[in-house]
Structures are given as structure tokens and as C-alpha cells.
Design a protein around this motif. Structure first.
Motif, mmCIF file in Angstrom:
data_model
loop_
_atom_site.group_PDB
_atom_site.id
_atom_site.type_symbol
_atom_site.label_atom_id
_atom_site.label_comp_id
_atom_site.label_asym_id
_atom_site.label_seq_id
_atom_site.Cartn_x
_atom_site.Cartn_y
_atom_site.Cartn_z
ATOM 1 N N VAL A 118 27.004 -37.194 -26.935
ATOM 2 C CA VAL A 118 28.333 -37.207 -26.117
ATOM 3 C C VAL A 118 29.131 -38.363 -26.162
ATOM 4 N N ALA A 119 28.558 -39.516 -25.611
ATOM 5 C CA ALA A 119 29.419 -40.850 -25.637
ATOM 6 C C ALA A 119 29.846 -40.950 -27.323
ATOM 7 N N SER A 120 29.155 -40.840 -28.186
ATOM 8 C CA SER A 120 29.506 -41.160 -29.581
ATOM 9 C C SER A 120 30.858 -40.120 -30.066
ATOM 10 N N LYS A 121 30.816 -38.969 -29.683
ATOM 11 C CA LYS A 121 31.616 -38.126 -30.047
ATOM 12 C C LYS A 121 32.980 -38.110 -29.443
ATOM 13 N N LEU A 122 32.689 -38.524 -28.238
ATOM 14 C CA LEU A 122 33.923 -38.435 -27.288
ATOM 15 C C LEU A 122 34.550 -39.966 -26.763
ATOM 16 N N LEU A 123 33.764 -40.965 -26.739
ATOM 17 C CA LEU A 123 34.236 -42.192 -26.605
ATOM 18 C C LEU A 123 34.151 -43.272 -27.608
ATOM 19 N N GLY A 124 33.521 -42.818 -28.700
ATOM 20 C CA GLY A 124 33.281 -43.658 -30.012
ATOM 21 C C GLY A 124 32.117 -44.310 -30.095
ATOM 22 N N PRO A 125 31.754 -44.719 -31.507
ATOM 23 C CA PRO A 125 30.321 -45.239 -31.915
ATOM 24 C C PRO A 125 29.861 -46.436 -30.942
ATOM 25 N N SER A 126 30.829 -47.218 -30.320
ATOM 26 C CA SER A 126 30.416 -48.464 -29.751
ATOM 27 C C SER A 126 29.773 -48.015 -28.252
ATOM 28 N N ALA A 127 30.590 -47.060 -27.485
ATOM 29 C CA ALA A 127 30.054 -46.335 -26.377
ATOM 30 C C ALA A 127 28.765 -45.748 -26.521
ATOM 31 N N VAL A 130 25.782 -47.680 -27.018
ATOM 32 C CA VAL A 130 25.367 -48.359 -25.498
ATOM 33 C C VAL A 130 24.581 -47.305 -24.707
ATOM 34 N N SER A 131 25.020 -45.981 -24.946
ATOM 35 C CA SER A 131 24.427 -44.852 -24.302
ATOM 36 C C SER A 131 23.030 -44.653 -24.661
ATOM 37 N N GLY A 132 22.914 -44.693 -26.044
ATOM 38 C CA GLY A 132 21.556 -44.412 -26.633
ATOM 39 C C GLY A 132 20.534 -45.470 -26.390
ATOM 40 N N ALA A 133 21.179 -46.636 -26.427
ATOM 41 C CA ALA A 133 20.047 -47.930 -26.051
ATOM 42 C C ALA A 133 19.544 -47.525 -24.758
ATOM 43 N N ILE A 410 18.516 -48.236 -13.428
ATOM 44 C CA ILE A 410 20.001 -48.426 -13.587
ATOM 45 C C ILE A 410 20.662 -47.735 -14.997
ATOM 46 N N ASN A 411 19.644 -47.760 -15.854
ATOM 47 C CA ASN A 411 20.201 -47.209 -17.107
ATOM 48 C C ASN A 411 20.511 -45.487 -17.054
ATOM 49 N N VAL A 412 19.651 -44.878 -16.028
ATOM 50 C CA VAL A 412 20.168 -43.400 -16.279
ATOM 51 C C VAL A 412 21.325 -43.254 -15.785
ATOM 52 N N PHE A 413 21.757 -43.932 -14.654
ATOM 53 C CA PHE A 413 23.137 -43.548 -14.181
ATOM 54 C C PHE A 413 24.437 -44.306 -15.221
ATOM 55 N N LEU A 414 23.981 -45.351 -16.027
ATOM 56 C CA LEU A 414 25.004 -45.921 -17.030
ATOM 57 C C LEU A 414 25.063 -44.795 -17.872
ATOM 58 N N THR A 415 24.085 -44.062 -18.436
ATOM 59 C CA THR A 415 24.307 -42.824 -19.156
ATOM 60 C C THR A 415 24.951 -41.792 -18.594
ATOM 61 N N PHE A 416 24.812 -41.238 -17.363
ATOM 62 C CA PHE A 416 25.318 -40.371 -16.806
ATOM 63 C C PHE A 416 26.942 -40.595 -16.637
ATOM 64 N N SER A 417 27.443 -41.862 -16.344
ATOM 65 C CA SER A 417 28.394 -42.265 -16.100
ATOM 66 C C SER A 417 29.377 -42.099 -17.348
ATOM 67 N N LEU A 418 28.927 -42.424 -18.458
ATOM 68 C CA LEU A 418 29.434 -42.614 -19.862
ATOM 69 C C LEU A 418 29.592 -41.049 -20.208
ATOM 70 N N SER A 419 28.639 -40.459 -19.908
ATOM 71 C CA SER A 419 28.729 -38.649 -20.522
ATOM 72 C C SER A 419 30.004 -38.127 -19.715
ATOM 73 N N LEU A 421 32.341 -39.676 -18.273
ATOM 74 C CA LEU A 421 33.661 -40.045 -18.808
ATOM 75 C C LEU A 421 34.158 -39.308 -19.880
ATOM 76 N N GLY A 422 33.446 -39.240 -20.803
ATOM 77 C CA GLY A 422 33.564 -38.700 -22.050
ATOM 78 C C GLY A 422 34.000 -37.181 -21.937
ATOM 79 N N MET A 423 33.486 -36.445 -21.346
ATOM 80 C CA MET A 423 33.911 -34.803 -20.954
ATOM 81 C C MET A 423 35.129 -34.922 -19.967
ATOM 82 N N LEU A 424 35.337 -35.703 -19.216
ATOM 83 C CA LEU A 424 36.440 -35.729 -18.469
ATOM 84 C C LEU A 424 37.694 -35.846 -19.523
#
Length: 669
Positions: A118-127, A130-133, A410-419, A421-424
Motif C-alpha cells: 500500500v505504501a509503495s504504490k500510493l506513497l512511493g518506494p521510500s515510504a 519504511v513500512s516494509g522494514a 511502535i512499528n504496528v501503528f507506524l505501518t497503520f498510519s502510512l497505509s 494516509l496512502g488510501m486517504l
């Protein structure tokens, strides 16, 4: 009299190991299981998960959080327990809201809608990286914290003299889960289903009995809640009460941590995958919301308070079973099921974590070998690396659950937030789409809740181990960028090589002589029609001028986690392999050399290559085998880990079979 090569007798085959498999291989087969036939009709249906099994395999992570999520939230309220009713409603609503958002993500990404994609497609590879890691670290800690918590729970029933074996037992649990996951997803889930069902039944009895037996106290409880609210309001004020509520709500955020596993695990589900995944999400969301809210109400109705050395769930169980003939046995069974469910929860990490690594490998953020699947059709490399990393975290913290939970939160909600944001942003750009306003409200509200929990968790936990998670995740992200840069440099070099070789003059108007299998033949293993393969072919005639009269091109259709999306995808891989050899046959024709092609399909390139090479050797007795291999000017372990050494592995097997194979180097400076 001259001796022809075909007149030389072949050396006798070694007898050792011919009749029976070696003992090591027998043990490996016992643990891992027999290889699966990728071309078998219905194989994907056999290894995929129906909604109930997906709920078991992926939903256990969320349900296991009931051991600590609601308890942490309720304990944070302190004396202001009157807020528990509102907290139960909000926590249940949050579960349903996040689950609904991820159901919409699954529909948008039907081949796997996890945070990385989700983050890769909607926010770009850099985001995306981060989400994947963050997800990979999260799933490693999911395994570790679940196993450590299970060890604490199980050893609470055992004599104190046995506690020295707790860490050893936890290592054994991780090793056992590693073995069942290497065997296959469906097998691992089936083995854990009875435990999951036992947990559901015992905790359903817990909530139902607690609520029904105290139903007559509801008016009194409502009155006490109103009185406590007015008292708290006068003492704390609206601002103080809101801050306390937000604090308790955020620290109970561990309750929601398993929801995303369903969207990450879509590739494991039975067709139609979107329907199966959404049904699984309904099962997970409904059960998690019911039990989370139910436990909070049980704490309130039974006036449960934190007790040293005992969970609040244990206190509730003891209170409701007091006076039962088999009350003590019920408590032990319920707590045992809760403890063992934590082991099942670690299974969710083993299911979803390797899938994230495989997706990142396909995009060249991590070594490509993590996208490979084994003969059992599992991402075995990802399972093994997840297992080793979990063991490392377990040994580093000595199985201290409180330390691990801080690192994990921490990391769970970092990923949630990026996902979210991308869908929004995606739905913001869709100006004239049905349900646009609903989607904007859904993802805006979910993003706000996730960011709130993330901010409070980082603030509260940073000095208590949260910085370790951020440092490890940041280091992983930096390593991913280094790996991606290396792959891009190599691809650039190979691209320039291919451009140079395009200008080679070919004789397409001249028909080559017929293929003669009795003449010297060069058999070339090729992956795709590229500069590497063309360079290998030209290198053969440069190194052995006027020797070889024929060419055989052999291509293996490799099925990895990026390709394993059903039987239709398998057919496409086969067609791609056939097209590759046809392109090389046309190239050979342009060189004036007769050529034929052979293809095969499999997950293990080395094993399939050996089979196809032996078939060619039987057809063409005077065959020499060739393969290209990238050679770096200053090669080190880093290059060997990032790039496969398939050619060398095949060469060793063919040498053992008494066949000659030459590796043609392609130099990369």
C-alpha cells in the motif's frame, strides 16, 4: 585406429546412496515433508486457506493480545474505572473501524494489501521501504513476545525449580514453529486449530457467565458510573479526563496489532481471495471486538484490580468459577489455552513476515533469495531468517516480556498510519467515484486514531526501550537502500552490455544446417533473453572456435512468491520460458548455428536444471553444458549473498553426474 568419443565407456556409477536415500535426507523429509508438484492440478487449492483456517492462522495474533491489551488499558484508568464502559465501546469501535479500512485495502490490492504494498504504490518506494522494514521488525517481535509470554504463562503452573528451563523451552517452541511452517502453511494451521477453538470456547464462557450472572447489577453499575463521572469531572476537569482516557486508550493499543496480518496473508488464501480475506476479516474483527469489550466490562462488573504475579484475566476466571465443582480445572484449562494461544499467535508472524520479505525481495530492497519458494511451496528462506532473528531477540532480552512489549508496540501503528494516509490520498484524487465521501471519512478517522496511538506510545515508551525499535528499524531501512543501490548498479551495467550486443550482424536470410545430435553440442542454461545470455553464447564460440555444431537452449520457469498466484500464473510462466528459448533459437539462426530449446518448471532451479541437463545429455551424447555467471572485480560475502551462485551449484551436480559444465564469466566492475 582412431577412438571416437562415443566409444569411450562411461565410468561406473557409485553404489553408495543409489538404492536408498541418505539418513540425513530421510530425517529432512520427515521434518519438511515430500516435495510438491507445482504443475499438479488443484495444488493451489490444496495449500490455500479457507476463511476459518485463515482466521486460525492469522487471527490468533489479534486474539492473543487479549492477554495484555485490555488489561493494560483498564489498569491505566487507576481509580477512574467508570471510564471502562466508554473505553470498551471505543476499543470495539476501533477494532471494527481498522478492520473495515483494511477490508477496503484488500479490495484495492487483491493480490496482497499489506502495509508495504500500500505504501509503495500510493506513497512511493521510500515510504514503502519504511513500512516494509517496520513490518518485518514487527513480525519478528510478534514471534518473540508471543513465545516469551507463553513461556511465562506456562511456567506459572510449574514448580519454581523448573523455571531455569523456561528460556530453553521458548527456544524449542520457536524451533518447532519453524519446522511446521517449512512443511507448509495449511499443515501448520491445521496442527494449531484445536488450541484456537479451546481458547474461543473457554473465553466465550468467561464473558457470557460474567455478564449474565451480573446482569441484575447493571442499574447499580450505571448509577456508580454516573456518580464516578461527575466526581472525576470535578477533580480532573474535561481536559484531564480526556487526557486520561486517551492515555488508557493508547496504551491498550496492543489489542489492535494483529489486524493487518489478514491483508498481508491474502496470497495464502483460497480463491476467490478477496471474498475469503474479507470473510476472514469479519471473523477476526467480530471476535476481537467482542472479547476486548467483554473483558473490560468483566473487569468493571467484578471489581477486578491488578494483583502482582497474576493477570486480570486469571482474577476474572477465579471469581466467576468460584463455587463450581470443576472451577479449578476450568481456570487451569482457560489459562492454559490462553498461554498456548500466544504460541499460535507467533504463527501469524511466521505466516505474514516472510510474505513481506518476499514482496520486498521482488522489488530488490532485500536479497532476491527471499522471494524463492521451496519444494513445499513455502518461502523457506524468509521463515528461517525470521526464526533466527526471533531467537536473537529472545536471547538478547532473556525472554523479558515487559521489555519485548515496549519494543513491539511502535512499528504496528507506524505501518497503520502510512497505509491509511496512502488510501486517504488515493480517494482524495478520485473525484467522481462511488462511495468517495464514505471512504474519505473512513480513512481520515482511522488515520487520526492511528496517529494518536503512535504519538502517545512513542512519547510514553521511548525511554523504556522504544528507541531500540526505532534504531533497528532505521538501520534496516538504511540497509535496504544500500541493497537497492547495488542491484540498480548491476542492472545498469547489464543494460549497457545488452545495448552493445544489439549491434551484432546476424544472417536471418540464411537457413542453418539441420540439427545433428551426434555432433558436438553446446547446451546453454538461460534465464531470460538478455545481455547475459547473449554474452554467454558468443563467449562459447570465442573460447571454442569451430568446435560446436549445435546449440541447445534450456530455460527453467522459476515459480517464486511473486509468481505463485494460481494455476493461470503457472501457465504464464511456462509460456514465458518457451518464448525465451524461441528468442535464443532465432538468435542462433542469425549466427548460422542449428539450435533447439528445452524448458522445465519448478521452484528449485538447481534441481530442475540438473534434470533437464541429464535429459539433453542422453539425447546428445557429445554435449558440453554452459552457463553465465556474474563475476565482480572485488567479490566479497556481500556479493555472494545478494546474487545467487546457481551456476556453480549446477556445475557441482553435473560433475558428480560425470558431465562437463563450463561457466562463462560476465565481469562487473
Amino acid at each position: 585406429m582412431s577412438i571416437r568419443p562415443e566409444d569411450i565407456p562411461a565410468p561406473p556409477e557409485p553404489e553408495i546412496g543409489d538404492q536408498t536415500a541418505p539418513p540425513v535426507e530421510k530425517v529432512r523429509r520427515l521434518i519438511v515433508g515430500k516435495p510438491r508438484d507445482i504443475a499438479q492440478k488443484g495444488i493451489f487449492e490444496h495449500i490455500s486457506l479457507i476463511p476459518f483456517l485463515a482466521w486460525v492462522g492469522l487471527g490468533a495474533d489479534g486474539l492473543s493480545s487479549l492477554s495484555y491489551g485490555p488489561q493494560e488499558a483498564f489498569a491505566t484508568l487507576g481509580s477512574h474505572t467508570y471510564l471502562a464502559i466508554a473505553l470498551a465501546a471505543v476499543m470495539a469501535g476501533t477494532v471494527m473501524l481498522i478492520s473495515l479500512a483494511y477490508s477496503r485495502i484488500i479490495e484495492e490490492f487483491p493480490h496482497g494489501g499489506g502495509g508495504y504494498l500500500v505504501a509503495s504504490k500510493l506513497l512511493g518506494p521510500s515510504a514503502g521501504v519504511v513500512s516494509g522494514a517496520a513490518l518485518v521488525v514487527d513480525y519478528i517481535l510478534t514471534v518473540t513476545v508471543s513465545i516469551a509470554a507463553a513461556g511465562d504463562a506456562l511456567y506459572s503452573f510449574l514448580p519454581a525449580a523448573w523455571h531455569d528451563w523456561k528460556l530453553t523451552s521458548e527456544i524449542f517452541f520457536i524451533a518447532g514453529l519453524t519446522a511446521v511452517n517449512i512443511r507448509g502453511v495449511r499443515e501448520s494451521v491445521l496442527a494449531l486449530t484445536p488450541i484456537f477453538v479451546l481458547f474461543l470456547v473457554t473465553h466465550l464462557v468467561l464473558v457470557a457467565v460474567a455478564l449474565t450472572t451480573h446482569a441484575f447489577e447493571f442499574p447499580q453499575v450505571v448509577s456508580e458510573v454516573k456518580g464516578g463521572f461527575h466526581t472525576g469531572l470535578s477533580a480532573l476537569g474535561w481536559g484531564g479526563m480526556l487526557l486520561l482516557f486517551a492515555h488508557a486508550y493508547s496504551l491498550g493499543g496492543g489489542t489492535y496489532t494483529g489486524i493487518e496480518a489478514v491483508s498481508n496473508g491474502v496470497p495464502l488464501m483460497r480463491e476467490p481471495r478477496v471474498k475469503t480475506a474479507n470473510r476472514t476479516m469479519i471473523y477476526m474483527a467480530g471476535s476481537l471486538a467482542f472479547f476486548a469489550a467483554g473483558l473490560l466490562l468483566c473487569y468493571l462488573l467484578l471489581d477486578v484490580v491488578p494483583v502482582e504475579g497474576k493477570t486480570m484475566n486469571a482474577s476474572v476466571l477465579e471469581k466467576i468459577s468460584e463455587g463450581w465443582a470443576w472451577g479449578g480445572a476450568f481456570v487451569v484449562v482457560a489459562l492454559f489455552s490462553e498461554a498456548v494461544l500466544l504460541i499460535v499467535a507467533a504463527q501469524a508472524g511466521f505466516l505474514a513476515g516472510p510474505q513481506v520479505l518476499a514482496n520486498m525481495a521482488i522489488d530488490s530492497w532485500v536479497p532476491h533469495r527471499f522471494s524463492a519458494i521451496s519444494e513445499r511451496l513455502t518461502t523457506m528462506n524468509g521463515v528461517l531468517i525470521l526464526s533466527l532473528a526471533s531467537l536473537g531477540a529472545l536471547l538478547y532480552t532473556h525472554g523479558d516480556v515487559s521489555h519485548l512489549v515496549v519494543m513491539y508496540s511502535i512499528n504496528v501503528f507506524l505501518t497503520f498510519s502510512l497505509s491509511m494516509l496512502g488510501m486517504l490520498l488515493l480517494w482524495w484524487k478520485r473525484k467522481k467515484r462511488v462511495h468517495r465521501k464514505r471512504r474519505l471519512i473512513l480513512f481520515s478517522l482511522t488515520l487520526f486514531l492511528c496517529l494518536t496511538i503512535l504519538a502517545i506510545t512513542v512519547y510514553e515508551k521511548f525511554g523504556h526501550g522504544g528507541w531500540i525499535t526505532l534504531a533497528v528499524t532505521g538501520g534496516f531501512v538504511a540497509l535496504c537502500f544500500i541493497i537497492r543501490r547495488h542491484y540498480n548498479q548491476v542492472y545498469s551495467k547489464l543494460g549497457k552490455l545488452e545495448e552493445t550486443l544489439r549491434d551484432i550482424p546476424l544472417q536471418h536470410d540464411t537457413e542453418p544446417p539441420p540439427f545433428d545430435p551426434k555432433k558436438p553440442t553446446a547446451a546453454v542454461l538461460v534465464g531470460s533473453y538478455s545481455g547475459l545470455g547473449i554474452h554467454t553464447v558468443l563467449g562459447i564460440f570465442r573460447a571454442f572456435p569451430k568446435h560446436f555444431h549445435n546449440l541447445v537452449f534450456m530455460s527453467i520457469g522459476v515459480v517464486d512468491s511473486g509468481e505463485m498466484k494460481g494455476e493461470e500464473a503457472i501457465e504464464l510462466i511456462q509460456e514465458r520460458a518457451k518464448k525465451t528459448v524461441e528468442q535464443y533459437i532465432a538468435f542462433a539462426k542469425g549466427l548460422g548455428v542449428p539450435a533447439v530449446g528445452r524448458t522445465s518448471l519448478g521452484t528449485d532451479v538447481v534441481a530442475e536444471a540438473e534434470k533437464i541437463c541429464l535429459d539433453v545429455a542422453e539425447e546428445c551424447p557429445r554435449t558440453t553444458f554452459f552457463a553465465g555467471q556474474l563475476i565482480f572485480q572485488r567479490e566479497n560475502w556481500f556479493h555472494r549473498f545478494l546474487h545467487n551462485e546457481t551456476a556453480f551449484s549446477i556445475q557441482k551436480r553435473l560433475q558428480w553426474d560425470g558431465k562437463t559444465m563450463v561457466i562463462m564469466p560476465v565481469r562487473v566492475r
